[in-house]
Design a protein around this motif. Structure first.
Motif, PDB file in Angstrom:
ATOM      1  N   SER A  58      -1.545   0.962  19.408  1.00 33.89           N
ATOM      2  CA  SER A  58      -1.594   2.421  19.608  1.00 33.89           C
ATOM      3  C   SER A  58      -2.945   2.977  19.159  1.00 33.89           C
ATOM      4  O   SER A  58      -3.668   2.355  18.373  1.00 33.89           O
TER       5      SER A  58
ATOM      6  N   PHE B  88       0.161   7.421  -7.043  1.00 30.70           N
ATOM      7  CA  PHE B  88       0.891   6.347  -6.348  1.00 30.70           C
ATOM      8  C   PHE B  88       0.681   5.008  -7.064  1.00 30.70           C
ATOM      9  O   PHE B  88       1.589   4.189  -7.169  1.00 30.70           O
TER      10      PHE B  88
ATOM     11  N   GLN C  40      -6.758   4.278  12.450  1.00 32.88           N
ATOM     12  CA  GLN C  40      -6.463   4.105  11.018  1.00 32.88           C
ATOM     13  C   GLN C  40      -6.780   2.706  10.485  1.00 32.88           C
ATOM     14  O   GLN C  40      -6.517   2.402   9.330  1.00 32.88           O
TER      15      GLN C  40
ATOM     16  N   LEU D 169      -4.970   3.794  -1.459  1.00 31.76           N
ATOM     17  CA  LEU D 169      -5.884   4.349  -0.448  1.00 31.76           C
ATOM     18  C   LEU D 169      -6.441   5.676  -0.939  1.00 31.76           C
ATOM     19  O   LEU D 169      -5.729   6.425  -1.611  1.00 31.76           O
TER      20      LEU D 169
ATOM     21  N   HIS E  37      -0.663  12.880  22.077  1.00 29.63           N
ATOM     22  CA  HIS E  37      -1.177  12.684  20.713  1.00 29.63           C
ATOM     23  C   HIS E  37      -2.382  13.570  20.365  1.00 29.63           C
ATOM     24  O   HIS E  37      -3.198  13.189  19.533  1.00 29.63           O
TER      25      HIS E  37
ATOM     26  N   SER F  52       3.651   3.049  -2.518  1.00 30.86           N
ATOM     27  CA  SER F  52       4.329   2.952  -3.821  1.00 30.86           C
ATOM     28  C   SER F  52       5.849   2.953  -3.666  1.00 30.86           C
ATOM     29  O   SER F  52       6.547   2.391  -4.496  1.00 30.86           O
ATOM     30  N   ARG F  53       6.334   3.559  -2.581  1.00 35.03           N
ATOM     31  CA  ARG F  53       7.793   3.612  -2.398  1.00 35.03           C
ATOM     32  C   ARG F  53       8.378   2.233  -2.155  1.00 35.03           C
ATOM     33  O   ARG F  53       9.561   2.009  -2.321  1.00 35.03           O
TER      34      ARG F  53
ATOM     35  N   THR G 233       4.935   1.694  16.810  1.00 36.53           N
ATOM     36  CA  THR G 233       4.460   0.839  17.901  1.00 36.53           C
ATOM     37  C   THR G 233       3.593  -0.283  17.332  1.00 36.53           C
ATOM     38  O   THR G 233       3.771  -1.461  17.648  1.00 36.53           O
ATOM     39  N   THR G 234       2.630   0.094  16.497  1.00 33.14           N
ATOM     40  CA  THR G 234       1.778  -0.885  15.811  1.00 33.14           C
ATOM     41  C   THR G 234       1.978  -0.691  14.320  1.00 33.14           C
ATOM     42  O   THR G 234       1.659   0.377  13.783  1.00 33.14           O
TER      43      THR G 234
ATOM     44  N   ASP H  51       0.834  -1.210   0.000  1.00 28.57           N
ATOM     45  CA  ASP H  51       0.000   0.000   0.000  1.00 28.57           C
ATOM     46  C   ASP H  51       0.865   1.255   0.000  1.00 28.57           C
ATOM     47  O   ASP H  51       0.393   2.332   0.296  1.00 28.57           O
TER      48      ASP H  51
ATOM     49  N   ARG I 196      -5.359  -0.153  11.317  1.00 32.74           N
ATOM     50  CA  ARG I 196      -4.189  -1.012  11.081  1.00 32.74           C
ATOM     51  C   ARG I 196      -4.399  -2.425  11.619  1.00 32.74           C
ATOM     52  O   ARG I 196      -3.649  -3.320  11.290  1.00 32.74           O
TER      53      ARG I 196
HETATM   54  C1  UAG Z   1       0.009  10.204  11.378  1.00 30.64           C
HETATM   55  C2  UAG Z   1       0.133   8.763  11.068  1.00 30.64           C
HETATM   56  O1  UAG Z   1      -0.072   7.942  11.921  1.00 30.64           O
HETATM   57  N1  UAG Z   1       0.465   8.438   9.805  1.00 30.64           N
HETATM   58  C3  UAG Z   1       0.540   7.026   9.411  1.00 30.64           C
HETATM   59  C4  UAG Z   1      -0.368   6.812   8.213  1.00 30.64           C
HETATM   60  O2  UAG Z   1       0.063   7.657   7.246  1.00 30.64           O
HETATM   61  P1  UAG Z   1      -0.987   8.374   6.299  1.00 30.64           P
HETATM   62  O3  UAG Z   1      -2.274   7.657   6.209  1.00 30.64           O
HETATM   63  O4  UAG Z   1      -0.999   9.803   6.677  1.00 30.64           O
HETATM   64  O5  UAG Z   1      -0.248   8.148   4.991  1.00 30.64           O
HETATM   65  P2  UAG Z   1       0.106   9.203   3.912  1.00 30.64           P
HETATM   66  O6  UAG Z   1       1.538   9.488   4.082  1.00 30.64           O
HETATM   67  O7  UAG Z   1      -0.876  10.295   3.795  1.00 30.64           O
HETATM   68  O8  UAG Z   1      -0.165   8.284   2.645  1.00 30.64           O
HETATM   69  C5  UAG Z   1      -1.455   7.749   2.331  1.00 30.64           C
HETATM   70  C6  UAG Z   1      -1.252   6.442   1.647  1.00 30.64           C
HETATM   71  O9  UAG Z   1      -0.451   6.642   0.483  1.00 30.64           O
HETATM   72  C7  UAG Z   1       0.677   5.837   0.530  1.00 30.64           C
HETATM   73  N2  UAG Z   1       1.815   6.532  -0.091  1.00 30.64           N
HETATM   74  C8  UAG Z   1       2.327   7.657   0.471  1.00 30.64           C
HETATM   75  C9  UAG Z   1       3.427   8.284  -0.117  1.00 30.64           C
HETATM   76  C10 UAG Z   1       3.993   7.734  -1.288  1.00 30.64           C
HETATM   77  O10 UAG Z   1       4.971   8.228  -1.873  1.00 30.64           O
HETATM   78  N3  UAG Z   1       3.421   6.608  -1.807  1.00 30.64           N
HETATM   79  C11 UAG Z   1       2.355   5.991  -1.240  1.00 30.64           C
HETATM   80  O11 UAG Z   1       1.883   4.976  -1.752  1.00 30.64           O
HETATM   81  C12 UAG Z   1       0.900   5.546   2.023  1.00 30.64           C
HETATM   82  O12 UAG Z   1       1.615   4.356   2.221  1.00 30.64           O
HETATM   83  C13 UAG Z   1      -0.527   5.456   2.530  1.00 30.64           C
HETATM   84  O13 UAG Z   1      -1.018   4.178   2.313  1.00 30.64           O
HETATM   85  O14 UAG Z   1      -0.277   5.477   7.759  1.00 30.64           O
HETATM   86  C14 UAG Z   1       1.046   5.049   7.409  1.00 30.64           C
HETATM   87  C15 UAG Z   1       0.970   3.586   6.943  1.00 30.64           C
HETATM   88  O15 UAG Z   1       0.431   2.777   7.988  1.00 30.64           O
HETATM   89  C16 UAG Z   1       1.973   5.190   8.618  1.00 30.64           C
HETATM   90  O16 UAG Z   1       3.295   4.815   8.259  1.00 30.64           O
HETATM   91  C17 UAG Z   1       1.966   6.632   9.091  1.00 30.64           C
HETATM   92  O17 UAG Z   1       2.721   6.702  10.280  1.00 30.64           O
HETATM   93  C18 UAG Z   1       3.623   7.818  10.400  1.00 30.64           C
HETATM   94  C19 UAG Z   1       4.929   7.466   9.690  1.00 30.64           C
HETATM   95  C20 UAG Z   1       3.885   8.081  11.889  1.00 30.64           C
HETATM   96  O18 UAG Z   1       4.881   8.658  12.258  1.00 30.64           O
HETATM   97  N4  UAG Z   1       2.966   7.695  12.743  1.00 30.64           N
HETATM   98  C21 UAG Z   1       3.089   7.864  14.191  1.00 30.64           C
HETATM   99  C22 UAG Z   1       2.535   9.191  14.650  1.00 30.64           C
HETATM  100  C23 UAG Z   1       2.324   6.723  14.831  1.00 30.64           C
HETATM  101  O19 UAG Z   1       1.534   6.030  14.199  1.00 30.64           O
HETATM  102  N5  UAG Z   1       2.560   6.514  16.111  1.00 30.64           N
HETATM  103  C24 UAG Z   1       1.834   5.495  16.805  1.00 30.64           C
HETATM  104  C25 UAG Z   1       1.761   5.847  18.261  1.00 30.64           C
HETATM  105  C26 UAG Z   1       2.947   5.545  19.145  1.00 30.64           C
HETATM  106  C27 UAG Z   1       2.721   5.928  20.611  1.00 30.64           C
HETATM  107  O20 UAG Z   1       1.748   5.478  21.256  1.00 30.64           O
HETATM  108  O21 UAG Z   1       3.553   6.693  21.116  1.00 30.64           O
HETATM  109  C28 UAG Z   1       2.430   4.122  16.480  1.00 30.64           C
HETATM  110  O22 UAG Z   1       1.675   3.139  16.406  1.00 30.64           O
HETATM  111  O23 UAG Z   1       3.652   4.045  16.264  1.00 30.64           O
END
Ligand code: UAG
Ligand code: ATP
Length: 469
Positions: free
Chosen positions: A166, A39, A172, A31, A192, A19-20, A139-140, A17, A174
């Motif tokens: 988380s 993407f 989201q 998505l 958060h 593209s990178r 975390t998750t 999911d 997950r």
């Molecule tokens: C704010 C947040 O949680 N963002 C998560 C979310 O990203 P997003 O839905 O905003 O993704 P997006 O960057 O807008 O991209 C949308 C879709 O296009 C895809 N995409 C995006 C860019 C691209 O070049 N190509 C591509 O295909 C992405 O993979 C995604 O499927 O979904 C992504 C895929 O699951 C996660 O990697 C990403 O985590 C980011 C990196 C992050 O830092 N999240 C942190 C805040 C987080 O989730 N923390 C919790 C809490 C920890 C705690 O309790 O302290 C954790 O579980 O770690």
């Protein structure tokens, strides 16, 4: 829903999911979002076989585009099919809460292992299957990574999976489609809010674990000393609910008769679990909460007293109130406290161990939750004798701007700003005298500092040891 045969006929060799990370043979889930088609095209250019999207197929991609009403739901059901339903072959146990997830997950994992079960563990510090450990990014993890991990765990012969869940992951989707045999709730305090906006939204995200993802015959174990825990306990309707209270709430079924905490650990008397006292090397009131929660869970799923005792005696969690230096007089602890509640709780415990001056080095992460910065400044100033305000993963923000927000909550002159974390730790170490305790908070197990978009090696422990030894 794509069947196993459909996936085979299409020649699908992987699910993706992002593209990178696309590879030849992938099925790509686009998505919904402004860049979904862009993407998808990138993924196809890297060899993806087909795309699952919510919009109408672009004309030139009609033969490769599968239109569905919800990409997220299709992603979850396809993952289940592709990875051969790994969660039906595992007992999955989840822990959620603002603080205490990692500590609880380590304890749960050790208790299950003590029963001779082969376990997999997933959380902030690491992903582990049997003895194979790799560092975690989240975390998750995302749902596809999670299913792949669970499938690997099944293939490696694991019977149980313990994971931290988380609020981001719940919100989201997950963990969509997964049913846990047990779910634990530690606490809910300010964190958060950059993401959830309000505590109510944050609570509702956590609650999903108990309303959507806990099996019908699963057990919920909840710390009702926490106000949100009490509310959760009242609101969730599951077959088996266990309420836990260190403070002796009359509604709780598991209440300790006594908790004696010292600098080498704790002794807990918990008659509902055993007449004999339990001992642990984990230190402090906050760990008493974690220990009680996990002991109650262990009891409710039938883990033997022996395995409970063994885990309590042996588990150490990297970067959680970890004594990095002790010369019999001055002591330095590294701790992962990066929320107001965690910082307050850690300083409270440190105060009980301190015969001289209590100092703390801390900063706040960039690009995250600005609201907690001044609150943490206020707590540090109130509960420590001296505060070294510094940087902690500034990311794309200017460290000076983050620090300005932290000291916005401070009103005395018992603090010093040193932007370089290394310099701040060295100065704090140099200033220590006999009887003093220093807490270096915020990074815990992390061995990096995120500056801009790059991770640079940085380890609180190394700097402390270099300075003190
Ligand atoms: C704010 C947040 O949680 N963002 C998560 C979310 O990203 P997003 O839905 O905003 O993704 P997006 O960057 O807008 O991209 C949308 C879709 O296009 C895809 N995409 C995006 C860019 C691209 O070049 N190509 C591509 O295909 C992405 O993979 C995604 O499927 O979904 C992504 C895929 O699951 C996660 O990697 C990403 O985590 C980011 C990196 C992050 O830092 N999240 C942190 C805040 C987080 O989730 N923390 C919790 C809490 C920890 C705690 O309790 O302290 C954790 O579980 O770690
Ligand atoms: N039950 C608790 N209540 C409050 N603070 C706690 C509790 N347990 C641990 N802490 C504090 O929170 C920090 C993080 O603990 P832990 O890693 O167990 O929590 P976590 O929920 O996994 O955190 P994160 O999701 O941010 O990784 C610890 O270093 C300690 O300072």
């Amino acid at each position: 829903m794509l069947s196993e045969t459909a996936l085979k006929n299409m020649g699908i060799r992987g699910l993706c999911d992002d593209s990178r990370k696309a590879s030849p043979g992938d099925l790509f889930f686009a998505l919904p979002g402004a860049q979904a088609e862009e993407f998808a095209r990138i993924a196809l250019s890297k060899g993806a076989v087909a795309v699952v999207g919510e919009t109408e197929a672009p004309q030139d991609l009609a033969s490769k585009w599968i239109r569905v009403s919800s990409v997220k739901e299709e992603r979850a059901s396809t993952a289940k099919t592709f990875f051969k339903d790994p969660f039906s072959k595992l007992s999955a146990h989840a822990v959620t809460g603002t603080n205490g997830k990692t500590t609880s997950a380590f304890l749960m994992d050790a208790m299950l292992s003590g029963e001779g079960r082969k376990t997999a563990l997933l959380g902030t510090i690491c992903k582990r299957i049997g003895d194979r450990v790799v560092a975690s990014n989240l975390t998750t993890p995302g749902i596809l990574e999670l299913y792949a991990f669970a499938a690997e765990a099944v293939n490696a012969g694991c019977s149980d999976l313990v994971m931290e869940v988380s609020s981001h992951s719940l919100h989201q989707g997950r963990i969509q489609g997964i049913h846990y045999q047990s779910a634990l709730f530690s606490n809910l305090t300010e964190d958060h809010l950059d993401y959830h906006k309000t505590m109510e939204n944050y609570f509702q995200a956590k609650k999903l674990l108990f309303t959507h993802y806990l099996s019908e015959d699963g057990v919920a174990v909840i710390n009702i000393d926490d106000a949100y825990g009490m509310r959760l306990f009242d609101e969730v309707d599951v077959a088996q609910k266990v309420s836990v209270s260190r403070l002796g709430n009359a509604k709780a079924v598991i209440v300790p008769q006594s908790v004696q905490s010292g600098e080498d650990g704790m002794i807990l008397q918990v008659p509902a679990i055993s007449e004999k006292p339990f001992q642990t090397g984990l230190v402090g009131e906050f760990n008493a909460d974690n220990v009680l929660l996990v002991m109650s869970w262990a009891k409710s799923i039938g883990i033997s007293e022996n395995s409970i005792r063994q885990a309590l005696n042996t588990v150490k969690v990297p970067g959680r109130f970890e004594m990095t230096f002790n010369d019999g007089s001055r002591r330095v602890f590294v701790d992962y406290a990066h929320t107001p509640d965690a910082l307050e709780r850690v300083l409270r415990v440190a105060r009980t161990l301190c015969r001289g001056k209590l100092s703390v080095v801390f900063g706040c992460g960039g690009d995250r939750d600005r609201n907690k910065r001044h609150i943490m400044g206020e707590i540090a100033e109130r509960d420590a004798d001296f505060v070294w305000v510094t940087s902690d993963n500034p990311r794309t923000e200017k460290p000076e701007d983050i620090i300005a927000e932290i000291i916005g909550g401070m009103h005395s002159d018992h603090f010093k700003v040193i932007v370089s974390r290394e310099e701040a730790i060295r100065a704090a170490c140099k200033a220590m005298q006999a009887g003093d305790v220093l807490i270096v908070a915020g990074k815990g197990h992390e061995n990096y500092q995120i500056i801009g978009k790059t991770k640079q090696h940085f380890d609180d422990h190394e700097i402390i040891l270099r300075e003190m030894c």
